[in-house]
Design a protein around this motif. Structure first.
Motif, PDB file in Angstrom:
ATOM      1  N   PHE A 174       0.846  -1.163   0.062  1.00 24.47           N
ATOM      2  CA  PHE A 174      -0.061  -0.076   0.004  1.00 24.47           C
ATOM      3  C   PHE A 174       0.859   1.273   0.126  1.00 24.47           C
ATOM      4  CE2 PHE A 174      -2.211   3.267   2.510  1.00 24.47           C
ATOM      5  CZ  PHE A 174      -3.415   3.345   1.803  1.00 24.47           C
ATOM      6  N   LEU A 175       1.890   1.278   0.765  1.00 27.94           N
ATOM      7  CA  LEU A 175       2.547   2.446   1.052  1.00 27.94           C
ATOM      8  C   LEU A 175       3.621   2.525  -0.155  1.00 27.94           C
ATOM      9  CD1 LEU A 175       3.482   2.145   4.662  1.00 27.94           C
ATOM     10  CD2 LEU A 175       1.938   3.649   3.926  1.00 27.94           C
ATOM     11  N   THR A 176       4.066   1.619  -0.761  1.00 31.35           N
ATOM     12  CA  THR A 176       4.857   1.666  -1.934  1.00 31.35           C
ATOM     13  C   THR A 176       4.054   2.120  -3.012  1.00 31.35           C
ATOM     14  OG1 THR A 176       6.120  -0.235  -1.083  1.00 31.35           O
ATOM     15  CG2 THR A 176       6.176   0.187  -3.619  1.00 31.35           C
ATOM     16  N   GLU A 177       2.879   1.751  -3.527  1.00 34.37           N
ATOM     17  CA  GLU A 177       2.163   2.272  -4.372  1.00 34.37           C
ATOM     18  C   GLU A 177       1.894   3.737  -4.395  1.00 34.37           C
ATOM     19  OE1 GLU A 177       1.732   0.780  -7.535  1.00 34.37           O
ATOM     20  OE2 GLU A 177       2.781  -0.789  -6.722  1.00 34.37           O
ATOM     21  N   TRP A 178       1.476   4.195  -3.122  1.00 33.64           N
ATOM     22  CA  TRP A 178       1.294   5.624  -2.947  1.00 33.64           C
ATOM     23  C   TRP A 178       2.296   6.289  -3.043  1.00 33.64           C
ATOM     24  CZ3 TRP A 178      -3.031   7.856  -3.558  1.00 33.64           C
ATOM     25  CH2 TRP A 178      -4.550   6.972  -3.547  1.00 33.64           C
ATOM     26  N   GLN A 179       3.914   5.837  -2.683  1.00 32.05           N
ATOM     27  CA  GLN A 179       4.755   6.664  -2.735  1.00 32.05           C
ATOM     28  C   GLN A 179       5.285   6.759  -4.130  1.00 32.05           C
ATOM     29  OE1 GLN A 179       7.669   6.170   0.328  1.00 32.05           O
ATOM     30  NE2 GLN A 179       9.319   6.759  -0.955  1.00 32.05           N
ATOM     31  N   LEU A 180       5.199   5.652  -5.032  1.00 28.00           N
ATOM     32  CA  LEU A 180       5.440   5.723  -6.334  1.00 28.00           C
ATOM     33  C   LEU A 180       4.343   6.758  -7.055  1.00 28.00           C
ATOM     34  CD1 LEU A 180       5.715   2.128  -7.499  1.00 28.00           C
ATOM     35  CD2 LEU A 180       7.635   3.802  -7.363  1.00 28.00           C
ATOM     36  N   TYR A 181       3.100   6.783  -6.527  1.00 28.32           N
ATOM     37  CA  TYR A 181       1.908   7.541  -6.996  1.00 28.32           C
ATOM     38  C   TYR A 181       2.475   9.144  -6.865  1.00 28.32           C
ATOM     39  CZ  TYR A 181      -2.368  10.518  -7.073  1.00 28.32           C
ATOM     40  OH  TYR A 181      -3.250  11.585  -7.140  1.00 28.32           O
ATOM     41  N   ALA A 182       2.965   9.429  -5.498  1.00 26.16           N
ATOM     42  CA  ALA A 182       3.547  10.938  -5.221  1.00 26.16           C
ATOM     43  C   ALA A 182       4.576  11.210  -5.906  1.00 26.16           C
ATOM     44  CB  ALA A 182       3.683  10.803  -3.914  1.00 26.16           C
TER      45      ALA A 182
ATOM     46  N   GLY B  82      -0.416  -5.492 -16.117  1.00 24.57           N
ATOM     47  CA  GLY B  82      -0.155  -6.530 -14.931  1.00 24.57           C
ATOM     48  C   GLY B  82      -0.728  -6.462 -13.699  1.00 24.57           C
ATOM     49  N   LYS B  83      -0.921  -5.129 -13.287  1.00 21.80           N
ATOM     50  CA  LYS B  83      -1.409  -4.590 -12.225  1.00 21.80           C
ATOM     51  C   LYS B  83      -2.871  -4.697 -12.112  1.00 21.80           C
ATOM     52  CE  LYS B  83       2.100  -1.466 -10.374  1.00 21.80           C
ATOM     53  NZ  LYS B  83       2.387  -0.266 -10.010  1.00 21.80           N
ATOM     54  N   ILE B  84      -3.598  -4.383 -13.247  1.00 26.25           N
ATOM     55  CA  ILE B  84      -4.864  -4.554 -13.450  1.00 26.25           C
ATOM     56  C   ILE B  84      -5.476  -6.022 -13.299  1.00 26.25           C
ATOM     57  CG2 ILE B  84      -6.776  -4.337 -15.088  1.00 26.25           C
ATOM     58  CD1 ILE B  84      -5.439  -1.789 -16.023  1.00 26.25           C
ATOM     59  N   ALA B  85      -4.539  -6.908 -13.681  1.00 31.43           N
ATOM     60  CA  ALA B  85      -4.916  -8.471 -13.725  1.00 31.43           C
ATOM     61  C   ALA B  85      -4.883  -9.034 -12.357  1.00 31.43           C
ATOM     62  CB  ALA B  85      -3.915  -9.037 -14.413  1.00 31.43           C
TER      63      ALA B  85
END
Length: 134
Positions: free
Chosen positions: A77-85, A101-104
């Motif tokens: 969760f934190l990794t994805e939000w940090q990449l988003y930031a 790949g993430k959608i799947a």
């Protein structure tokens, strides 16, 4: 979050110095500083109408994950939000498509949530166009 999970998460988030000069994985921000960074990035880099939508979404997601106890889920969760930031701060998000790949890997509930988000963004875009023509 249980105290034992907080310690585990804190140890996973703390960068470890190995003495090697090779760059390692990025150090994750703890939840509250990351949350603040996201809201700041929205304020600085997003247009007003997208900022409102983005802020509401970030707040809802962080609120929903406040009680998650699985450290693997928390780190993801934190990794994805940090990449988003990082993308928001660098304008890398404009015109970018989601990784298939993430959608799947998304659950049916997550796909539904993504669809609702897409509809909200499109509705927001339609409302702006309608207001400009008046």
């Amino acid at each position: 979050m249980k105290p034992s999970n907080r310690r585990l998460l804190a140890s996973a988030l703390t960068p470890k110095s190995s003495g090697l000069s090779s760059p390692g994985p990025m150090a994750l921000l703890p939840p509250i500083p990351l949350y603040r960074r996201l809201l700041r990035a929205h304020r600085k880099f997003l247009p007003a109408e997208l900022r409102v939508l983005g802020d509401e979404y970030v707040k809802a997601e962080f609120r929903a994950h406040r009680t998650v106890e699985n450290p693997v889920h928390l780190i993801g969760f934190l990794t994805e939000w940090q990449l988003y930031a990082q993308k928001i701060e660098g304008d890398a998000w404009i015109g970018e498509k989601l990784d298939e790949g993430k959608i799947a890997k998304l659950s049916d509930e997550q796909l539904g949530q993504l669809y609702e988000l897409m509809k909200a963004i499109r509705d927001q875009g339609g409302n702006d166009e309608g207001n400009e023509s008046r």
